[in-house]
Design an enzyme around this catalytic site. Structure first.
Site: not given
Length: 159
Positions: A94, A92, A127
């Site tokens: 991504k 989710l 990230y």
């Protein structure tokens, strides 16, 4: 949104902060008046992600003057990307990052940036895997406790 904000923030930061500092921050950042003001800001956008019928998290992005720091007219800020603990690991995050990329392209921005606490190793790894690199740092205050957020930036390619 308020429930997701408080639960996610508490889950991420409660072990490293005093209960008093955490409580005071949550009361200020996620009270109804504050969230209503953010929702009404036309330079901020919110996107919600669901797992089946369950609200699993949300994304808050800022452009132009709504950004929490000045990073130029070519930048879009991800101020919040929150996924509830029970929905982590389902892809989710991504999906929310992809939404930010699409909105940045729509607004003709060339990069996306965000701040992440220097000790949040899971977020930093996430990230980095998605192409963000450290471009700076700034102070974040949790009550009287000065902490460091790393500024991460992702350059976007033209499509």
């Amino acid at each position: 949104m308020q429930k997701v904000s408080v639960e996610t923030f508490r889950d991420t930061f409660q072990d490293q902060n005093t209960e008093e500092d955490l409580y005071n921050y949550l009361e200020k950042a996620y009270n109804t008046e504050q969230l209503t003001s953010e929702l009404l800001n036309q330079q901020s956008e919110f996107y919600f992600v669901f797992n089946g019928n369950d609200l699993a998290g949300y994304l808050k992005i800022n452009i132009n003057e709504a950004q929490s720091e000045t990073n130029g007219e070519e930048a879009l800020e991800i101020e919040r990307i929150y996924v509830l603990p029970e929905f982590k690991g389902k892809g989710l995050g991504k999906i929310l990052i992809q939404q930010a990329v699409e909105r940045a392209q729509f607004h003709q921005k060339t990069n996306i940036w965000l701040g992440v606490w220097e000790h949040n190793q899971a977020a930093l790894a996430f990230y980095k895997k998605l192409g963000f690199v450290q471009t700076g740092a700034h102070s974040f205050f949790m009550g009287e406790d000065e902490q460091t957020d790393l500024i991460l930036t992702k350059k976007l390619t033209k499509e």
